[in-house]
Motif scaffolding. Sequence first.
Motif, PDB file in Angstrom:
ATOM      1  N   ARG A   1      49.616  48.762  36.356  1.00  0.00           N
ATOM      2  CA  ARG A   1      48.548  47.958  35.765  1.00  0.00           C
ATOM      3  C   ARG A   1      47.984  48.675  34.541  1.00  0.00           C
ATOM      4  O   ARG A   1      48.176  49.886  34.352  1.00  0.00           O
ATOM      5  CB  ARG A   1      47.429  47.712  36.777  1.00  0.00           C
ATOM      6  CG  ARG A   1      46.716  48.969  37.241  1.00  0.00           C
ATOM      7  CD  ARG A   1      45.636  48.687  38.265  1.00  0.00           C
ATOM      8  NE  ARG A   1      44.929  49.894  38.660  1.00  0.00           N
ATOM      9  CZ  ARG A   1      45.311  50.695  39.632  1.00  0.00           C
ATOM     10  NH1 ARG A   1      46.411  50.412  40.304  1.00  0.00           N
ATOM     11  NH2 ARG A   1      44.611  51.778  39.940  1.00  0.00           N
TER      12      ARG A   1
ATOM     13  N   ALA B   1      57.417  42.983  38.738  1.00  0.00           N
ATOM     14  CA  ALA B   1      56.207  43.668  38.297  1.00  0.00           C
ATOM     15  C   ALA B   1      56.493  44.620  37.144  1.00  0.00           C
ATOM     16  O   ALA B   1      55.677  44.770  36.221  1.00  0.00           O
ATOM     17  CB  ALA B   1      55.581  44.432  39.471  1.00  0.00           C
TER      18      ALA B   1
ATOM     19  N   TRP C   1      54.809  32.633  43.501  1.00  0.00           N
ATOM     20  CA  TRP C   1      53.993  33.759  43.056  1.00  0.00           C
ATOM     21  C   TRP C   1      54.045  33.933  41.551  1.00  0.00           C
ATOM     22  O   TRP C   1      55.046  33.620  40.905  1.00  0.00           O
ATOM     23  CB  TRP C   1      54.458  35.060  43.723  1.00  0.00           C
ATOM     24  CG  TRP C   1      54.291  35.088  45.199  1.00  0.00           C
ATOM     25  CD1 TRP C   1      55.214  34.703  46.140  1.00  0.00           C
ATOM     26  CD2 TRP C   1      53.131  35.485  45.925  1.00  0.00           C
ATOM     27  NE1 TRP C   1      54.707  34.856  47.395  1.00  0.00           N
ATOM     28  CE2 TRP C   1      53.422  35.333  47.303  1.00  0.00           C
ATOM     29  CE3 TRP C   1      51.881  35.963  45.551  1.00  0.00           C
ATOM     30  CZ2 TRP C   1      52.506  35.653  48.294  1.00  0.00           C
ATOM     31  CZ3 TRP C   1      50.967  36.278  46.542  1.00  0.00           C
ATOM     32  CH2 TRP C   1      51.282  36.118  47.892  1.00  0.00           C
TER      33      TRP C   1
ATOM     34  N   GLU D   1      50.146  41.161  36.188  1.00  0.00           N
ATOM     35  CA  GLU D   1      48.778  41.639  36.393  1.00  0.00           C
ATOM     36  C   GLU D   1      47.768  40.537  36.101  1.00  0.00           C
ATOM     37  O   GLU D   1      46.722  40.454  36.758  1.00  0.00           O
ATOM     38  CB  GLU D   1      48.521  42.850  35.498  1.00  0.00           C
ATOM     39  CG  GLU D   1      47.158  43.472  35.678  1.00  0.00           C
ATOM     40  CD  GLU D   1      46.956  44.677  34.777  1.00  0.00           C
ATOM     41  OE1 GLU D   1      45.844  45.243  34.795  1.00  0.00           O
ATOM     42  OE2 GLU D   1      47.900  45.047  34.054  1.00  0.00           O
TER      43      GLU D   1
ATOM     44  N   ALA E   1      47.427  38.498  39.158  1.00  0.00           N
ATOM     45  CA  ALA E   1      46.540  39.119  40.143  1.00  0.00           C
ATOM     46  C   ALA E   1      45.079  38.833  39.818  1.00  0.00           C
ATOM     47  O   ALA E   1      44.275  38.520  40.714  1.00  0.00           O
ATOM     48  CB  ALA E   1      46.796  40.632  40.178  1.00  0.00           C
TER      49      ALA E   1
ATOM     50  N   TYR F   1      49.722  42.432  45.286  1.00  0.00           N
ATOM     51  CA  TYR F   1      49.186  43.048  44.064  1.00  0.00           C
ATOM     52  C   TYR F   1      48.526  44.389  44.374  1.00  0.00           C
ATOM     53  O   TYR F   1      48.622  45.331  43.569  1.00  0.00           O
ATOM     54  CB  TYR F   1      48.171  42.109  43.417  1.00  0.00           C
ATOM     55  CG  TYR F   1      48.725  40.753  43.046  1.00  0.00           C
ATOM     56  CD1 TYR F   1      49.572  40.598  41.955  1.00  0.00           C
ATOM     57  CD2 TYR F   1      48.403  39.627  43.787  1.00  0.00           C
ATOM     58  CE1 TYR F   1      50.075  39.352  41.617  1.00  0.00           C
ATOM     59  CE2 TYR F   1      48.897  38.375  43.461  1.00  0.00           C
ATOM     60  CZ  TYR F   1      49.741  38.249  42.372  1.00  0.00           C
ATOM     61  OH  TYR F   1      50.249  37.013  42.040  1.00  0.00           O
TER      62      TYR F   1
ATOM     63  N   GLN G   1      49.032  46.542  40.990  1.00  0.00           N
ATOM     64  CA  GLN G   1      48.715  45.624  39.892  1.00  0.00           C
ATOM     65  C   GLN G   1      47.253  45.206  39.924  1.00  0.00           C
ATOM     66  O   GLN G   1      46.742  44.669  38.947  1.00  0.00           O
ATOM     67  CB  GLN G   1      49.618  44.388  39.974  1.00  0.00           C
ATOM     68  CG  GLN G   1      51.087  44.709  39.768  1.00  0.00           C
ATOM     69  CD  GLN G   1      51.976  43.511  40.014  1.00  0.00           C
ATOM     70  OE1 GLN G   1      52.261  43.169  41.159  1.00  0.00           O
ATOM     71  NE2 GLN G   1      52.398  42.862  38.954  1.00  0.00           N
ATOM     72  N   LEU G   2      46.617  45.459  41.031  1.00  0.00           N
ATOM     73  CA  LEU G   2      45.182  45.239  41.188  1.00  0.00           C
ATOM     74  C   LEU G   2      44.609  46.461  41.884  1.00  0.00           C
ATOM     75  O   LEU G   2      45.098  46.878  42.936  1.00  0.00           O
ATOM     76  CB  LEU G   2      44.924  43.969  42.008  1.00  0.00           C
ATOM     77  CG  LEU G   2      43.460  43.521  42.132  1.00  0.00           C
ATOM     78  CD1 LEU G   2      42.908  43.131  40.773  1.00  0.00           C
ATOM     79  CD2 LEU G   2      43.343  42.351  43.088  1.00  0.00           C
TER      80      LEU G   2
ATOM     81  N   ASP H   1      54.526  42.513  50.449  1.00  0.00           N
ATOM     82  CA  ASP H   1      53.518  43.572  50.469  1.00  0.00           C
ATOM     83  C   ASP H   1      53.833  44.618  51.533  1.00  0.00           C
ATOM     84  O   ASP H   1      52.915  45.222  52.090  1.00  0.00           O
ATOM     85  CB  ASP H   1      52.136  42.979  50.718  1.00  0.00           C
ATOM     86  CG  ASP H   1      52.061  42.224  52.048  1.00  0.00           C
ATOM     87  OD1 ASP H   1      53.133  41.938  52.621  1.00  0.00           O
ATOM     88  OD2 ASP H   1      50.960  41.912  52.515  1.00  0.00           O
TER      89      ASP H   1
END
Length: 819
Positions: free
Chosen positions: A201, A249, A408, A412, A415, A448, A453-454, A573
């Motif tokens: 990110r 990502a 999805w 970023e 997210a 994320y 990414q978060l 995840d």
Amino acid sequence: MSISSEINSKTQVHGLLRELMLGREDPDGFFCLCLSLLGDTDTRTHFLDVIEPLLSGHEHLHSQLTAIFLEYFSKDEADELELALTLSVYETKQTKPDHPPHVPPCYKSYADITTLTSGVNQSVVKDGAVVPENEAVSKWTLDTEIHKTTCAIKNTNKDNDDLKVTKSTRSQKRRQRKKQHIFKNPSGPRPVLLWFRRDLRMWDNPALIGCLELGAPVIPVFLWNAVEEEGPGVTVAAGGASKYWLHQALVSLNRSLEQRGSHLVTLKAEASSLTALQGLIAETGAASVVATALYEPWLKERDESVWETLEKGGVRCQIYHSYCLRDPYTVSTKGVGLRGIGSVSHFMSCCQQNPGSGLTAPLDAPAALPSPSTWPQGCPLVDLGLARMPRRKDGTEIDWAVNIRKSWDFSEEGAQAHLEAFLQDGVYRYEKESSRADAPNTSSLSPYLHFGQLSARSLLWDARRARCRPPKFQRKLAWRDLAYWQLCLFPDLPWESLRPPYKVLRWSSDRVHLKAWQRGRTGYPLVDAAMRQLWQTGWMNNYMRHVVASFLIAYLHIPWQEGYCWFQDTLLDADVAIDAMMWQNGGMCGLDHWNFVMHPVDAALTCDPYGTYVRQWCPELKALPDDLIHKPWKCPASMLRRAGVVLGTSYPERIVIDLEERRAQSLQDVASVRRRFRQFVDQRSGCDLIPVPARLVQEALGSMEDVVSHEGTGFLLPVITRMEFKHQSEDPDRQDNPYSVVLKGYVSRKRDETVAFLNERDFTASVMCESAQRRERLEKDRCLLEGLPQPTVSRGRARRTPTRDPYSKVPGGVAVPYR
């Protein structure tokens, strides 16, 4: 480059030029400083202005700098500068020979041209001063020189094919020498390697901001070594679905870096990550490596070895931490004790006992990144094999991720959009409705968060600033830190190397049950819908994960390791710490046993009372009524025919029939294992015991009552044990266990109250309205019969409910008249 910085850089270059003219700096070093201060583009633009003072009395330095420039840049750039330098020199001297000579096709510098055209020797340096031997130089007109030089360059490019090959090889050598000169220049800042791992990110990235604070060019890199990432035993740290998300990502991260004037260098570290980093350092001359910490035991051990080796080689390594509440390695149990160590309440108590700096505002994303003059050689992202698709025998590709791409947004920005949508709408239903599977009441932010990414810190910051300040959602974020804290305290617990002392070791004799569970063909619609959603989208909410795990362990009698491995391979995840902790707790061998078991049918009343979720993922059952869609085996044959459902064909039969019997057998298995391993059961409290790691024994414990000393096993720690197991051990022959943990489904109490209130209000209102209309009709008929004028109906003026009154609201947000 801004105007002020450009002026400052030119001033520094002119100061260095004086050092060059006094003989205190060599031409190579001066040119490298020009590149480091001005950059490639500005050097090509302002080089003529920089070396203009050398034209009077310092032609040899002028010639050497010109030759260096030709060695550093490409042929086309060198030819353009050669022409510009030649014209500039002759325009300054305003000289013209009597017989203009032919410009040779191959030349390196202006010194060669002056030697051939004048027929005299070059200038001689004597006592630091330049003394020309022949002052008589005839003049050329500027137009003639432009024509001659341009024609010479064109003839060179047209007639000498062999020379082109030679210059091409020479150009590659020039670029290599350019890298060596620039990166070995002690005056310029050496680059810093930003090693991206699970912090993909731009926003709230401490490692990225730390690189900028070093004031050096930043080279973002991503290394991939499948052996190092996989982990030992049955860990399955990098499954197929999570690797596909990682690929997407990285594509998004590279796009974000390109918008800031940089890009991501991907490299397949075939030997090891250490070898790959050492190669990048040797190629780029980097002086620092910056990364975000990882907490998996095998990755932490690898990182410690990498940092130690690099620091011995003179490379500075800087590690940043990314967590929600506290760094798991800094949270100590001192002062709190170990009792209840598996619960999130105990973990938060430890965090309060070991306070840190507190939650601070998230960091902004940088607008630009300083880039190096040259980039290291990487490999295409496709070569890492993260998004590899299988192929059939005929060569066609199987695109198993098509539904994942449709479901999805991997960026970023995606997210941030998910977070904003959740905080504006879903967070208000999360406290009471997070278990619902038929409505988007959860954040769906776990993928994320896993890949960074978060930021978990920024998410907690935004959640605390939300108007409702959801306590349940904030508590869920603390569970993530608890999982990594538990992984740090018990590094061997999630893996096969340390067998849990009393786990159910019995394997199902029929492997078909496991395959049916994985493919969503168990015959129980709620379980099948959840497993199909997992396979197609790579995700399911937390409540549904409990449902399918309870069905696998309590009703199919399959060990939790099988479910863990399947989740690690199919979840986007997939997180080793969280997944292992939850599956161990569900498998009755973790630090905190689940005090509940989800019934595959009764749980539907809570998460899917109207069958919407099942109809979405099991479309073959969509024609069944709401009260029977979760148990199609109870439907009449005629109803099944009208709905087009054929049990055993279009929809599978149940793989297990008597759920109560299977559940009772599971309890008996646990009781028999507890009797077999009595040394791991505390006789006073009935709690299960696990060995305490040496790290916890060595540090000061809050109270020695938290542990039990046992011969041969050292210190044992009581863990949170299900009351049902304790009672089963005390009275194994009793059939009805008062502590049964099988949950019966329920509908939200708040929703029930709201529906009941609305129904009552509607009924009362309709009765009152009908009575009033009946009286009006009777009065109208009476007046008509007696010849009286029609009565006028007086209608009262509606009064608006003041919004300032907080007590004028009832469940469901229905307003009542203000009094």
